[in-house]
Design a protein around this motif. Structure first.
Motif, PDB file in Angstrom:
ATOM      1  N   MET A  58      42.793  22.199  57.771  1.00 58.47           N
ATOM      2  CA  MET A  58      44.138  22.380  57.207  1.00 58.47           C
ATOM      3  C   MET A  58      45.059  23.001  58.257  1.00 58.47           C
ATOM      4  O   MET A  58      44.650  23.868  59.006  1.00 58.47           O
ATOM      5  CB  MET A  58      44.053  23.312  55.994  1.00 58.47           C
ATOM      6  CG  MET A  58      45.352  23.434  55.243  1.00 58.47           C
ATOM      7  SD  MET A  58      45.309  24.802  54.063  1.00 58.47           S
ATOM      8  CE  MET A  58      45.463  26.204  55.158  1.00 58.47           C
ATOM      9  N   ASP A  59      46.290  22.555  58.276  1.00 55.40           N
ATOM     10  CA  ASP A  59      47.300  23.149  59.143  1.00 55.40           C
ATOM     11  C   ASP A  59      48.338  23.837  58.274  1.00 55.40           C
ATOM     12  O   ASP A  59      48.381  23.629  57.057  1.00 55.40           O
ATOM     13  CB  ASP A  59      47.982  22.061  59.984  1.00 55.40           C
ATOM     14  CG  ASP A  59      47.034  21.473  61.011  1.00 55.40           C
ATOM     15  OD1 ASP A  59      46.499  22.253  61.818  1.00 55.40           O
ATOM     16  OD2 ASP A  59      46.816  20.250  60.985  1.00 55.40           O
ATOM     17  N   SER A  60      49.172  24.646  58.918  1.00 54.63           N
ATOM     18  CA  SER A  60      50.260  25.244  58.154  1.00 54.63           C
ATOM     19  C   SER A  60      51.485  25.428  59.040  1.00 54.63           C
ATOM     20  O   SER A  60      51.371  25.502  60.266  1.00 54.63           O
ATOM     21  CB  SER A  60      49.821  26.558  57.524  1.00 54.63           C
ATOM     22  OG  SER A  60      49.942  27.610  58.431  1.00 54.63           O
ATOM     23  N   ILE A  61      52.634  25.445  58.390  1.00 59.37           N
ATOM     24  CA  ILE A  61      53.875  25.746  59.096  1.00 59.37           C
ATOM     25  C   ILE A  61      54.564  26.895  58.361  1.00 59.37           C
ATOM     26  O   ILE A  61      54.288  27.135  57.189  1.00 59.37           O
ATOM     27  CB  ILE A  61      54.822  24.518  59.184  1.00 59.37           C
ATOM     28  CG1 ILE A  61      55.154  23.958  57.803  1.00 59.37           C
ATOM     29  CG2 ILE A  61      54.232  23.443  60.071  1.00 59.37           C
ATOM     30  CD1 ILE A  61      56.199  22.846  57.821  1.00 59.37           C
ATOM     31  N   SER A  62      55.432  27.592  59.071  1.00 63.31           N
ATOM     32  CA  SER A  62      56.221  28.666  58.478  1.00 63.31           C
ATOM     33  C   SER A  62      57.666  28.229  58.391  1.00 63.31           C
ATOM     34  O   SER A  62      58.179  27.586  59.307  1.00 63.31           O
ATOM     35  CB  SER A  62      56.144  29.933  59.337  1.00 63.31           C
ATOM     36  OG  SER A  62      54.873  30.496  59.229  1.00 63.31           O
ATOM     37  N   LEU A  91      60.309  19.168  60.695  1.00 61.43           N
ATOM     38  CA  LEU A  91      59.088  19.909  61.011  1.00 61.43           C
ATOM     39  C   LEU A  91      57.852  19.085  60.660  1.00 61.43           C
ATOM     40  O   LEU A  91      56.869  19.064  61.415  1.00 61.43           O
ATOM     41  CB  LEU A  91      59.045  21.221  60.216  1.00 61.43           C
ATOM     42  CG  LEU A  91      59.990  22.345  60.647  1.00 61.43           C
ATOM     43  CD1 LEU A  91      59.955  23.484  59.625  1.00 61.43           C
ATOM     44  CD2 LEU A  91      59.607  22.851  62.030  1.00 61.43           C
ATOM     45  N   LEU A  92      57.905  18.404  59.521  1.00 57.09           N
ATOM     46  CA  LEU A  92      56.758  17.595  59.091  1.00 57.09           C
ATOM     47  C   LEU A  92      56.576  16.388  60.004  1.00 57.09           C
ATOM     48  O   LEU A  92      55.453  16.051  60.407  1.00 57.09           O
ATOM     49  CB  LEU A  92      56.944  17.135  57.643  1.00 57.09           C
ATOM     50  CG  LEU A  92      57.027  18.243  56.594  1.00 57.09           C
ATOM     51  CD1 LEU A  92      57.305  17.645  55.219  1.00 57.09           C
ATOM     52  CD2 LEU A  92      55.749  19.075  56.569  1.00 57.09           C
ATOM     53  N   GLN A  93      57.686  15.723  60.323  1.00 54.88           N
ATOM     54  CA  GLN A  93      57.613  14.556  61.202  1.00 54.88           C
ATOM     55  C   GLN A  93      57.066  14.956  62.574  1.00 54.88           C
ATOM     56  O   GLN A  93      56.229  14.256  63.153  1.00 54.88           O
ATOM     57  CB  GLN A  93      59.006  13.915  61.333  1.00 54.88           C
ATOM     58  CG  GLN A  93      59.027  12.658  62.195  1.00 54.88           C
ATOM     59  CD  GLN A  93      58.128  11.550  61.651  1.00 54.88           C
ATOM     60  OE1 GLN A  93      58.402  10.993  60.599  1.00 54.88           O
ATOM     61  NE2 GLN A  93      57.056  11.238  62.365  1.00 54.88           N
ATOM     62  N   GLU A  94      57.513  16.112  63.072  1.00 54.23           N
ATOM     63  CA  GLU A  94      57.039  16.610  64.369  1.00 54.23           C
ATOM     64  C   GLU A  94      55.542  16.933  64.304  1.00 54.23           C
ATOM     65  O   GLU A  94      54.795  16.663  65.248  1.00 54.23           O
ATOM     66  CB  GLU A  94      57.853  17.848  64.765  1.00 54.23           C
ATOM     67  CG  GLU A  94      57.422  18.508  66.061  1.00 54.23           C
ATOM     68  CD  GLU A  94      57.347  17.545  67.248  1.00 54.23           C
ATOM     69  OE1 GLU A  94      58.143  16.583  67.274  1.00 54.23           O
ATOM     70  OE2 GLU A  94      56.481  17.750  68.117  1.00 54.23           O
ATOM     71  N   HIS A  95      55.101  17.495  63.191  1.00 48.02           N
ATOM     72  CA  HIS A  95      53.683  17.800  62.997  1.00 48.02           C
ATOM     73  C   HIS A  95      52.850  16.513  63.074  1.00 48.02           C
ATOM     74  O   HIS A  95      51.842  16.445  63.780  1.00 48.02           O
ATOM     75  CB  HIS A  95      53.480  18.480  61.639  1.00 48.02           C
ATOM     76  CG  HIS A  95      52.044  18.688  61.271  1.00 48.02           C
ATOM     77  ND1 HIS A  95      51.306  19.743  61.754  1.00 48.02           N
ATOM     78  CD2 HIS A  95      51.214  17.968  60.483  1.00 48.02           C
ATOM     79  CE1 HIS A  95      50.079  19.653  61.277  1.00 48.02           C
ATOM     80  NE2 HIS A  95      49.989  18.595  60.498  1.00 48.02           N
ATOM     81  N   VAL A 120      53.763  26.790  54.397  1.00 48.72           N
ATOM     82  CA  VAL A 120      53.544  25.461  53.827  1.00 48.72           C
ATOM     83  C   VAL A 120      52.234  24.946  54.414  1.00 48.72           C
ATOM     84  O   VAL A 120      52.064  24.915  55.635  1.00 48.72           O
ATOM     85  CB  VAL A 120      54.702  24.500  54.177  1.00 48.72           C
ATOM     86  CG1 VAL A 120      54.426  23.111  53.620  1.00 48.72           C
ATOM     87  CG2 VAL A 120      56.032  25.036  53.637  1.00 48.72           C
ATOM     88  N   TRP A 121      51.308  24.600  53.545  1.00 43.69           N
ATOM     89  CA  TRP A 121      50.005  24.074  53.982  1.00 43.69           C
ATOM     90  C   TRP A 121      50.074  22.567  54.060  1.00 43.69           C
ATOM     91  O   TRP A 121      50.653  21.900  53.171  1.00 43.69           O
ATOM     92  CB  TRP A 121      48.909  24.497  53.022  1.00 43.69           C
ATOM     93  CG  TRP A 121      48.607  25.972  53.031  1.00 43.69           C
ATOM     94  CD1 TRP A 121      49.026  26.904  53.947  1.00 43.69           C
ATOM     95  CD2 TRP A 121      47.827  26.686  52.066  1.00 43.69           C
ATOM     96  NE1 TRP A 121      48.545  28.146  53.614  1.00 43.69           N
ATOM     97  CE2 TRP A 121      47.810  28.038  52.478  1.00 43.69           C
ATOM     98  CE3 TRP A 121      47.140  26.303  50.928  1.00 43.69           C
ATOM     99  CZ2 TRP A 121      47.126  29.030  51.758  1.00 43.69           C
ATOM    100  CZ3 TRP A 121      46.449  27.295  50.213  1.00 43.69           C
ATOM    101  CH2 TRP A 121      46.437  28.624  50.627  1.00 43.69           C
ATOM    102  N   LEU A 122      49.426  22.024  55.088  1.00 39.87           N
ATOM    103  CA  LEU A 122      49.447  20.585  55.321  1.00 39.87           C
ATOM    104  C   LEU A 122      48.019  20.063  55.447  1.00 39.87           C
ATOM    105  O   LEU A 122      47.193  20.667  56.153  1.00 39.87           O
ATOM    106  CB  LEU A 122      50.194  20.269  56.630  1.00 39.87           C
ATOM    107  CG  LEU A 122      51.624  20.815  56.740  1.00 39.87           C
ATOM    108  CD1 LEU A 122      52.168  20.565  58.130  1.00 39.87           C
ATOM    109  CD2 LEU A 122      52.519  20.193  55.678  1.00 39.87           C
ATOM    110  N   LYS A 123      47.751  18.971  54.762  1.00 35.45           N
ATOM    111  CA  LYS A 123      46.438  18.332  54.892  1.00 35.45           C
ATOM    112  C   LYS A 123      46.628  16.834  54.988  1.00 35.45           C
ATOM    113  O   LYS A 123      47.293  16.223  54.129  1.00 35.45           O
ATOM    114  CB  LYS A 123      45.571  18.671  53.668  1.00 35.45           C
ATOM    115  CG  LYS A 123      44.178  18.104  53.736  1.00 35.45           C
ATOM    116  CD  LYS A 123      43.295  18.878  54.690  1.00 35.45           C
ATOM    117  CE  LYS A 123      41.875  18.310  54.721  1.00 35.45           C
ATOM    118  NZ  LYS A 123      41.020  19.065  55.639  1.00 35.45           N
ATOM    119  N   PHE A 124      46.070  16.252  56.042  1.00 36.38           N
ATOM    120  CA  PHE A 124      46.217  14.819  56.253  1.00 36.38           C
ATOM    121  C   PHE A 124      44.910  14.107  55.946  1.00 36.38           C
ATOM    122  O   PHE A 124      43.848  14.493  56.433  1.00 36.38           O
ATOM    123  CB  PHE A 124      46.614  14.550  57.715  1.00 36.38           C
ATOM    124  CG  PHE A 124      46.914  13.117  58.002  1.00 36.38           C
ATOM    125  CD1 PHE A 124      48.094  12.539  57.574  1.00 36.38           C
ATOM    126  CD2 PHE A 124      46.015  12.333  58.715  1.00 36.38           C
ATOM    127  CE1 PHE A 124      48.389  11.213  57.828  1.00 36.38           C
ATOM    128  CE2 PHE A 124      46.295  11.008  58.987  1.00 36.38           C
ATOM    129  CZ  PHE A 124      47.484  10.444  58.531  1.00 36.38           C
TER     130      PHE A 124
END
Ligand code: ZN
Length: 131
Positions: free
Chosen positions: A1-5, A20-24, A124-128
């Motif tokens: 899992m990744d996260s952004i602030s 931010l999401l597109q850059e991730h 914000v947690w991100l899971k691909f």
């Protein structure tokens, strides 16, 4: 899992996190799959809506405030029940299809972190999931 602030600047704000999401997605080399965007807070959520005309964001916030005013018949002692209720209306997460490392959003759509008890720094947690 990744996260952004995400740092918000007002008590109630829809912060556009699309870039931010597109850059991730691009920087991690994620090409095809589904990105889950999850906000692990009880007074902030995630939503997708129009980002072209800023009046839409304004109208969402002003009318959520009419639906759920800051002062009301609340028992929660922290004094932010309106923020909890608005967050439940908005929801905690969205899923976005990713193709060729691009977020598949409609022409006018942007992804927003909806903060109802800021200003704060929100996670914000991100899971691909690749497919
Ligand atoms: Zn509370």
């Amino acid at each position: 899992m990744d996260s952004i602030s995400v740092k918000t600047g007002h008590r109630q704000e829809l912060a556009d996190i699309t870039g931010l999401l597109q850059e991730h997605v691009r920087s991690k080399g994620l090409t095809s799959g589904v990105l889950t965007v999850f906000c692990p807070h009880t007074t902030a959520g995630i939503t997708i809506n129009e980002g072209a005309d800023p009046s839409v964001v304004r109208d969402i916030l002003v009318n959520l405030e009419k639906l759920v005013p800051r002062q009301g018949d609340y028992r929660h002692r922290e004094g932010n029940s309106d923020a909890h209720i608005k967050t439940s209306l908005i929801g905690p997460a969205v899923q976005i299809i990713v193709e060729e490392s691009r977020l598949m959003l409609g022409t006018w759509q942007k992804v927003f972190l909806a903060d109802f008890d800021g200003p704060r720094t929100r996670k914000v947690w991100l899971k691909f999931i690749s497919s």
